[in-house]
Design a protein around this motif. Sequence first.
Motif, PDB file in Angstrom:
ATOM      1  N   GLU A  70      18.430 -52.601  43.309  1.00  0.00           N
ATOM      2  CA  GLU A  70      17.206 -52.433  42.525  1.00  0.00           C
ATOM      3  C   GLU A  70      16.693 -53.765  41.983  1.00  0.00           C
ATOM      4  OE1 GLU A  70      17.228 -49.682  39.234  1.00  0.00           O
ATOM      5  OE2 GLU A  70      15.053 -49.840  39.088  1.00  0.00           O
ATOM      6  N   ASP A  87      22.031 -48.783  42.795  1.00  0.00           N
ATOM      7  CA  ASP A  87      21.347 -48.767  41.500  1.00  0.00           C
ATOM      8  C   ASP A  87      22.418 -49.055  40.443  1.00  0.00           C
ATOM      9  OD1 ASP A  87      19.953 -48.338  39.173  1.00  0.00           O
ATOM     10  OD2 ASP A  87      18.872 -46.592  39.935  1.00  0.00           O
ATOM     11  N   LEU A  89      22.264 -49.284  37.270  1.00  0.00           N
ATOM     12  CA  LEU A  89      22.147 -48.487  36.041  1.00  0.00           C
ATOM     13  C   LEU A  89      21.013 -47.486  36.269  1.00  0.00           C
ATOM     14  CD1 LEU A  89      22.572 -47.730  33.071  1.00  0.00           C
ATOM     15  CD2 LEU A  89      21.244 -49.725  32.409  1.00  0.00           C
ATOM     16  N   ASP A  90      21.378 -46.262  36.561  1.00  0.00           N
ATOM     17  CA  ASP A  90      20.364 -45.219  36.740  1.00  0.00           C
ATOM     18  C   ASP A  90      20.330 -44.396  35.456  1.00  0.00           C
ATOM     19  OD1 ASP A  90      18.423 -43.754  38.203  1.00  0.00           O
ATOM     20  OD2 ASP A  90      19.915 -42.184  38.544  1.00  0.00           O
ATOM     21  N   GLY A  91      19.118 -44.247  34.918  1.00  0.00           N
ATOM     22  CA  GLY A  91      18.989 -43.608  33.605  1.00  0.00           C
ATOM     23  C   GLY A  91      18.787 -44.667  32.529  1.00  0.00           C
ATOM     24  N   THR A  92      18.032 -45.714  32.869  1.00  0.00           N
ATOM     25  CA  THR A  92      17.837 -46.836  31.937  1.00  0.00           C
ATOM     26  C   THR A  92      17.209 -46.381  30.620  1.00  0.00           C
ATOM     27  OG1 THR A  92      17.223 -48.030  33.917  1.00  0.00           O
ATOM     28  CG2 THR A  92      17.046 -49.227  31.872  1.00  0.00           C
ATOM     29  N   LYS A 165       2.829 -44.388  36.197  1.00  0.00           N
ATOM     30  CA  LYS A 165       3.208 -43.781  37.482  1.00  0.00           C
ATOM     31  C   LYS A 165       2.121 -42.811  37.923  1.00  0.00           C
ATOM     32  CE  LYS A 165       8.123 -43.989  38.202  1.00  0.00           C
ATOM     33  NZ  LYS A 165       9.102 -43.304  39.060  1.00  0.00           N
ATOM     34  N   ARG A 187      14.968 -31.903  32.555  1.00  0.00           N
ATOM     35  CA  ARG A 187      14.633 -33.284  32.889  1.00  0.00           C
ATOM     36  C   ARG A 187      15.623 -34.151  32.124  1.00  0.00           C
ATOM     37  NH1 ARG A 187      13.742 -38.096  34.665  1.00  0.00           N
ATOM     38  NH2 ARG A 187      11.705 -39.082  34.313  1.00  0.00           N
ATOM     39  N   GLY A 189      16.848 -37.315  33.226  1.00  0.00           N
ATOM     40  CA  GLY A 189      16.532 -38.734  33.209  1.00  0.00           C
ATOM     41  C   GLY A 189      17.397 -39.668  34.027  1.00  0.00           C
ATOM     42  N   ALA A 190      18.174 -39.140  34.946  1.00  0.00           N
ATOM     43  CA  ALA A 190      18.916 -40.009  35.879  1.00  0.00           C
ATOM     44  C   ALA A 190      18.986 -39.267  37.214  1.00  0.00           C
ATOM     45  CB  ALA A 190      20.308 -40.325  35.358  1.00  0.00           C
ATOM     46  N   ALA A 191      18.174 -39.704  38.165  1.00  0.00           N
ATOM     47  CA  ALA A 191      18.036 -38.961  39.424  1.00  0.00           C
ATOM     48  C   ALA A 191      19.357 -38.849  40.183  1.00  0.00           C
ATOM     49  CB  ALA A 191      16.969 -39.627  40.299  1.00  0.00           C
ATOM     50  N   GLU A 208      11.853 -34.396  42.962  1.00  0.00           N
ATOM     51  CA  GLU A 208      11.130 -35.458  42.260  1.00  0.00           C
ATOM     52  C   GLU A 208      10.377 -36.276  43.297  1.00  0.00           C
ATOM     53  OE1 GLU A 208      13.348 -37.675  39.302  1.00  0.00           O
ATOM     54  OE2 GLU A 208      11.708 -39.099  38.986  1.00  0.00           O
ATOM     55  N   LEU A 211      10.489 -41.636  43.794  1.00  0.00           N
ATOM     56  CA  LEU A 211      11.776 -42.297  43.583  1.00  0.00           C
ATOM     57  C   LEU A 211      11.966 -43.440  44.583  1.00  0.00           C
ATOM     58  CD1 LEU A 211      13.994 -39.158  42.918  1.00  0.00           C
ATOM     59  CD2 LEU A 211      13.391 -40.936  41.259  1.00  0.00           C
TER      60      LEU A 211
HETATM   61  C1  IPD Z   1      14.897 -43.662  36.980  1.00  0.00           C
HETATM   62  C2  IPD Z   1      15.697 -42.392  36.794  1.00  0.00           C
HETATM   63  C3  IPD Z   1      14.797 -41.253  36.405  1.00  0.00           C
HETATM   64  C4  IPD Z   1      13.651 -41.071  37.367  1.00  0.00           C
HETATM   65  C5  IPD Z   1      12.875 -42.376  37.507  1.00  0.00           C
HETATM   66  C6  IPD Z   1      13.807 -43.481  37.987  1.00  0.00           C
HETATM   67  P1  IPD Z   1      16.106 -46.011  36.451  1.00  0.00           P
HETATM   68  O1  IPD Z   1      15.729 -44.728  37.415  1.00  0.00           O
HETATM   69  O2  IPD Z   1      16.403 -42.052  37.962  1.00  0.00           O
HETATM   70  O3  IPD Z   1      15.504 -40.034  36.340  1.00  0.00           O
HETATM   71  O4  IPD Z   1      12.798 -40.061  36.898  1.00  0.00           O
HETATM   72  O5  IPD Z   1      11.830 -42.200  38.404  1.00  0.00           O
HETATM   73  O6  IPD Z   1      13.075 -44.670  38.136  1.00  0.00           O
HETATM   74  O7  IPD Z   1      14.832 -46.760  36.229  1.00  0.00           O
HETATM   75  O8  IPD Z   1      16.670 -45.446  35.212  1.00  0.00           O
HETATM   76  O9  IPD Z   1      17.089 -46.739  37.306  1.00  0.00           O
END
Ligand code: IPD
Length: 262
Positions: A70, A87, A89-92, A165, A187, A189-191, A208, A211
Amino acid sequence: MPQASPTMNVMIAAARKAARALARDFGEVENLQVSRKGPSDFVSSADIKSEKTLFEELSKARPGYSFLMEERGVVEGSDKTHRWIVDPLDGTSNFLHAIPHFAISIGLEREGVLVAGVVYNIVRDELFWAEKGAGAYLNDRRLRVASRTDMRQALFATGTPFHGKPGHDLFLREVEQVIAKTAGIRRFGAASLDLAYVAAGRFDGFWERGLAAWDVAAGAVLVREAGGIVTEIDGDDFMKTGAILASNTGLASQLQQTLRDS
Ligand code: IPD
Ligand code: CA
Ligand code: CA
């Protein structure tokens, strides 16, 4: 732990190493949260540090493999047949707000095919991992997607578009359709974890749009190896478009049709 390949052991070791620093940094965020400046600079340096550790550990163990990360983007290696998709850190946003729901995600592609994935929820010490043809696991427990087929009982996860977005109107129409037919939407927050939770049968499905490949590469292997379906919402390639749908065989087409009706 069930038999993991040497490559999977490399992925798990790299994730655990990067996680140690992220866990310490998360503790610090909880303190910084109250300061006027807030923790955002601190979080971006935690993110970059995690990526550096992952890059170093994976490169050391498998010299030459290429990367898609990323923060650094594409790093071409001498081995064009293997590519790590990372990634760090997913769920920043969760991390930034001291919400304990975030992960490290590492996918591996061989000759353009996703073959292995690790999604590590650091706070809960939940290590989701899967290898093509060998199943999906949470720590040492084999995973299966949920068996529900009735939309009225199904719980779906999604991701909301936010400031900057595109696709707000379409998203709202999709939510309208889905909530009318199902037990609800989450929801978190971390895909990567949304997909891992589908693999674990916690969510019945996930969709979603917008992404990136690093959000979904590892999670897609998890869902498939847990017996689920992963597809692009409108039928293209989700690794390219970032519009992903994951569910079990009984619900995937119903969810897809519901989204298409939006
Ligand atoms: C985000 C998360 C989030 C999703 C965002 C992503 P990040 O990744 O996965 O759930 O809804 O579209 O960008 O920025 O925390 O690595
Ligand atoms: Ca992400
Ligand atoms: Ca990220």
